[in-house]
Design a protein around this motif. Structure first.
Motif, mmCIF file in Angstrom:
data_model
loop_
_atom_site.group_PDB
_atom_site.id
_atom_site.type_symbol
_atom_site.label_atom_id
_atom_site.label_comp_id
_atom_site.label_asym_id
_atom_site.label_seq_id
_atom_site.Cartn_x
_atom_site.Cartn_y
_atom_site.Cartn_z
ATOM 1 N N GLN A 75 10.504 -1.116 -6.991
ATOM 2 C CA GLN A 75 9.879 -1.433 -5.706
ATOM 3 C C GLN A 75 9.812 -0.236 -4.760
ATOM 4 O O GLN A 75 9.099 -0.285 -3.752
ATOM 5 C CB GLN A 75 10.631 -2.592 -5.036
ATOM 6 N N ASP A 115 -1.492 4.624 4.979
ATOM 7 C CA ASP A 115 -1.441 3.526 5.953
ATOM 8 C C ASP A 115 -2.846 2.989 6.228
ATOM 9 O O ASP A 115 -3.057 1.778 6.314
ATOM 10 C CB ASP A 115 -0.791 3.998 7.256
ATOM 11 N N LYS A 162 -4.382 0.958 3.145
ATOM 12 C CA LYS A 162 -3.953 -0.422 2.923
ATOM 13 C C LYS A 162 -4.294 -1.362 4.079
ATOM 14 O O LYS A 162 -4.086 -2.570 3.981
ATOM 15 C CB LYS A 162 -2.450 -0.470 2.648
ATOM 16 N N ASP A 163 -4.823 -0.817 5.156
ATOM 17 C CA ASP A 163 -5.148 -1.614 6.342
ATOM 18 C C ASP A 163 -6.643 -1.947 6.345
ATOM 19 O O ASP A 163 -7.478 -1.066 6.542
ATOM 20 C CB ASP A 163 -4.787 -0.829 7.605
ATOM 21 N N GLU A 206 -3.278 -2.896 -0.940
ATOM 22 C CA GLU A 206 -2.544 -3.848 -0.110
ATOM 23 C C GLU A 206 -1.187 -4.201 -0.702
ATOM 24 O O GLU A 206 -0.375 -4.863 -0.051
ATOM 25 C CB GLU A 206 -3.383 -5.115 0.104
ATOM 26 N N ASN A 207 -0.919 -3.758 -1.932
ATOM 27 C CA ASN A 207 0.405 -3.982 -2.515
ATOM 28 C C ASN A 207 1.470 -3.091 -1.898
ATOM 29 O O ASN A 207 2.661 -3.320 -2.088
ATOM 30 C CB ASN A 207 0.360 -3.758 -4.029
ATOM 31 N N ASP A 254 3.788 -1.816 1.050
ATOM 32 C CA ASP A 254 4.342 -2.372 2.285
ATOM 33 C C ASP A 254 4.521 -1.271 3.323
ATOM 34 O O ASP A 254 3.927 -1.307 4.403
ATOM 35 C CB ASP A 254 5.668 -3.067 1.990
ATOM 36 N N THR A 255 5.325 -0.257 2.976
ATOM 37 C CA THR A 255 5.576 0.827 3.936
ATOM 38 C C THR A 255 5.448 2.182 3.254
ATOM 39 O O THR A 255 5.716 2.321 2.050
ATOM 40 C CB THR A 255 6.981 0.718 4.554
ATOM 41 N N THR A 293 7.203 1.911 -0.468
ATOM 42 C CA THR A 293 7.842 0.643 -0.824
ATOM 43 C C THR A 293 6.761 -0.404 -0.961
ATOM 44 O O THR A 293 5.924 -0.566 -0.066
ATOM 45 C CB THR A 293 8.859 0.213 0.251
ATOM 46 N N THR A 294 6.756 -1.111 -2.090
ATOM 47 C CA THR A 294 5.744 -2.136 -2.327
ATOM 48 C C THR A 294 6.237 -3.502 -1.865
ATOM 49 O O THR A 294 7.444 -3.736 -1.725
ATOM 50 C CB THR A 294 5.361 -2.199 -3.813
ATOM 51 N N VAL A 295 5.299 -4.398 -1.628
ATOM 52 C CA VAL A 295 5.630 -5.744 -1.154
ATOM 53 C C VAL A 295 6.516 -6.456 -2.167
ATOM 54 O O VAL A 295 7.527 -7.074 -1.829
ATOM 55 C CB VAL A 295 4.343 -6.555 -0.915
ATOM 56 N N ASP A 296 6.153 -6.356 -3.427
ATOM 57 C CA ASP A 296 6.927 -6.871 -4.554
ATOM 58 C C ASP A 296 7.069 -5.742 -5.561
ATOM 59 O O ASP A 296 6.345 -4.743 -5.495
ATOM 60 C CB ASP A 296 6.214 -8.065 -5.209
#
Length: 598
Positions: free
Chosen positions: A264, A301, A304-305, A319-320, A322-323, A379-382
């Motif tokens: 992740q 950033d 993915k936005d 979009e996968n 996160d940060t 860091t990915t969402v999952d």
């Protein structure tokens, strides 16, 4: 004698009439099967470019007891109109996985909420999501279960074949060993070189593409044939793909990348020898601005936005994430383990000339030779190891935060294409537009200008100078040639030096030309049939769909294309060896047709 000739003429006419079927005869013959029963009617939709495939399919289905109606449309627009209206039972489609990873090959098509969803199936959704969290040694079995579900158990699709990639190269001008043909990655301009290296400074590298109207030179605003190759060479990325779709740091902005335990968190240690290039007075200049972690964070950033720019066309690829963070604490690298068991710091240091002694969040302070580095963490969402493939895509190209923010001063919600000039607008590089060229390139080349006929690119003087990745040829000209035959003629006449996309029926033309070489590689392109899953007999009749599936003999397609196709099971076939295969089974077809018509 004249009377005899007349008699022979009529005899010939009668003989020919007895041997030929009229259209009405064919239609009448195909309305019943050999047993005298009604044949299941199948409407096959496709484009004129797929007419050969459609004819082979018609013959295979007819011989297995179907009454086949061809719906051949002249172009893609007409095809999609018919498809969207539901005027088909089965449609000929193709899919190319441009990122080299299996998630891209399945998520859009085989999930209920996919961008190009073909069906809704909860079990398929779960399998796609599970595979996305796994590493390759784990996901093979999961993707096998997915193929079994969507192809054999439910027959949502029926595979036809996998294609090859091919290009013609003028080996008298170019050193063909420097011309790559990747499965997914676009052409690698910086690697190409002349046989006569003295031509590097004086002779433009003559290339081509079909589309001359460019979607956008902002990498996140387009994902199509007009800009994929151009933006790949305009902007560097965190990682690259090899010719066989392995993710590597070679020739990218990162010196190394590491997956942390848990799949992740992803770490990238950056190189410090790339500067942005711009065009001044028709020359490429080094702006003196380094490409650094701040630009990476800004670029990803906004990638993915969905609201970062008007008409954002690639956010679904990113979009996968996160940060995106710039790591400042060296202890984090020393206390975090990689998937291989060593620390992230140890893994990132592998092969570096200097160990990582200090981290900086200021790109101007990076000094790799003295152990001062920048490190980016994503860091990915999952858990999603395949995020690396999306980071190798042109839409993840790194732009200059300072330059883009200075251009994009408009309000996104109030953007007016007729009044606002966004970063990457092709008008800024189009001759006679009156606009200033505002492109800042982080990649090996920067675009100088374009018109209706060609686009000119110049070498970025600040791109990894003195390394194996420094561009060898000073200027690249991309000629806009829409027609494939005209492109082939341009190659044979030395007007262009590479023709990427040689059709199977023109391979011989290239191989028989003494100054040309035909290069081939596997591709990620798969042709398949999809069933209409709404308001047709095939939509609710599984046995009927499976009867179509087992009527397909892929060897007949391969033979027609003289061995220049390969078997397929699904869009996964070029990427994951699931061990499954489709074999024609006429006896099973008859059993399924009996079941389908009960």
């Amino acid at each position: 004698m004249k009377k005899l000739s007349i008699l022979l003429f009529f005899a010939l006419v009668i003989g020919l009439t007895g041997c030929l079927n009229t259209e009405s005869d064919v239609q009448e013959d195909s309305s019943e099967d050999s047993g005298g029963g009604e044949q299941p009617h199948i409407e096959l939709l496709g484009m004129s470019t797929n007419e050969d495939d459609m004819n082979i399919l018609r013959d295979e289905l007819t011989s297995n007891g179907f009454d086949v109606e061809l719906n051949i449309q002249p172009d893609y627009g007409s095809f999609t109109t018919q498809r969207d209206a539901g005027n088909y039972d089965i449609a000929v489609n193709s899919w190319t996985t441009v990122t080299g990873n299996p998630d891209y090959a399945v998520r859009s098509l085989f999930t209920s909420d996919g961008d190009n969803s073909l069906f809704a199936d909860e079990e398929a959704d779960e399998l796609v999501d599970l595979a996305s969290t796994q590493l390759p040694d784990e996901y093979q079995e999961t993707y096998k279960d997915l193929e079994q579900r969507i192809v054999f158990d439910q027959a949502y699709i029926a595979p036809l074949y996998t294609s090859y990639k091919a290009q013609g190269v003028n080996h008298e001008i170019l050193d063909e060993s420097t011309v790559r043909l990747p499965k997914s990655r676009a052409a690698v301009w910086e690697a190409m070189d002349y046989n006569d290296t003295s031509l590097r400074e004086t002779e433009p590298l003559q290339l081509h593409q079909a589309i001359g109207s460019l979607t956008s030179l902002d990498p996140i605003k387009g994902n199509d044939g007009s800009i994929n190759t151009l933006n790949t060479n305009l902007y560097v990325r965190l990682v690259n793909l090899t010719d066989d779709d392995e993710v590597v740091s070679d020739g990218s902005l990162s010196l190394n990348h590491v997956i942390a335990d848990g799949n992740q968190e992803y770490y990238f240690v950056l190189r410090d020898d790339i500067n942005f290039a711009a065009i001044e007075n028709d020359e490429a200049v080094d702006t003196g601005e380094r490409v650094g972690a701040e630009d990476v964070k800004f670029s990803l950033d906004r990638a993915k936005d969905p609201d970062s720019v008007p008409d954002h066309r690639t956010y679904s690829l990113h979009e996968n994430m996160d940060t995106i963070d710039i790591v400042s604490d060296l202890d984090e690298l020393e206390s975090t383990n990689s998937i291989d068991g060593e620390t992230v710091k140890e893994a990132l240091e592998s092969g570096l000339d200097s160990n990582i002694n200090e981290l900086t969040t200021d790109k101007t302070a990076a000094d790799n030779s003295n152990g001062v580095y920048q490190v980016v963490k994503i860091t990915t969402v999952d858990p999603f190891p395949q995020v690396l493939n999306y980071l190798a895509h042109q839409s993840a190209g790194i732009v200059s935060q300072e330059q883009v923010e200075s251009i994009n001063t408009y309000d996104v919600d109030d953007y007016d294409v007729n009044e606002d000039i966004a970063y990457g607008d092709q008008r800024t590089v189009t001759e006679g537009s009156g606009e200033e060229n505002t492109i800042y390139a982080s990649g090996p080349y920067v675009i100088s200008s374009k018109n209706d006929y060609e686009a000119q690119f110049l070498k970025n003087p600040g791109y990894m100078p003195g390394t194996d990745y420094e561009p060898r040829i000073n200027e690249v000209v991309v000629n806009f040639i829409q027609d494939a035959e005209s492109t082939l003629n341009a190659l044979r006449n030395d007007e262009i030096y590479i023709f990427n996309g040689v059709a199977e029926n023109r391979y011989d033309t290239v191989t028989e030309d003494e100054h040309l070489t035909l290069q081939q590689n596997d591709s990620n392109a798969v042709s398949y049939l999809n069933f209409n899953m709404e308001d047709r007999e095939v939509s609710s009749n599984l046995a009927l769909r499976q009867a179509v599936l087992y009527s397909i003999n892929q060897e007949e397609f391969i033979s027609f294309y003289q061995g220049n196709k390969k078997p397929a099971v699904s869009t996964l076939s070029p990427l994951v060896d699931t061990g499954l295969s489709l074999e024609p089974d006429p006896e099973e077809v008859q059993s399924l047709l009996s079941e389908a018509t009960e």
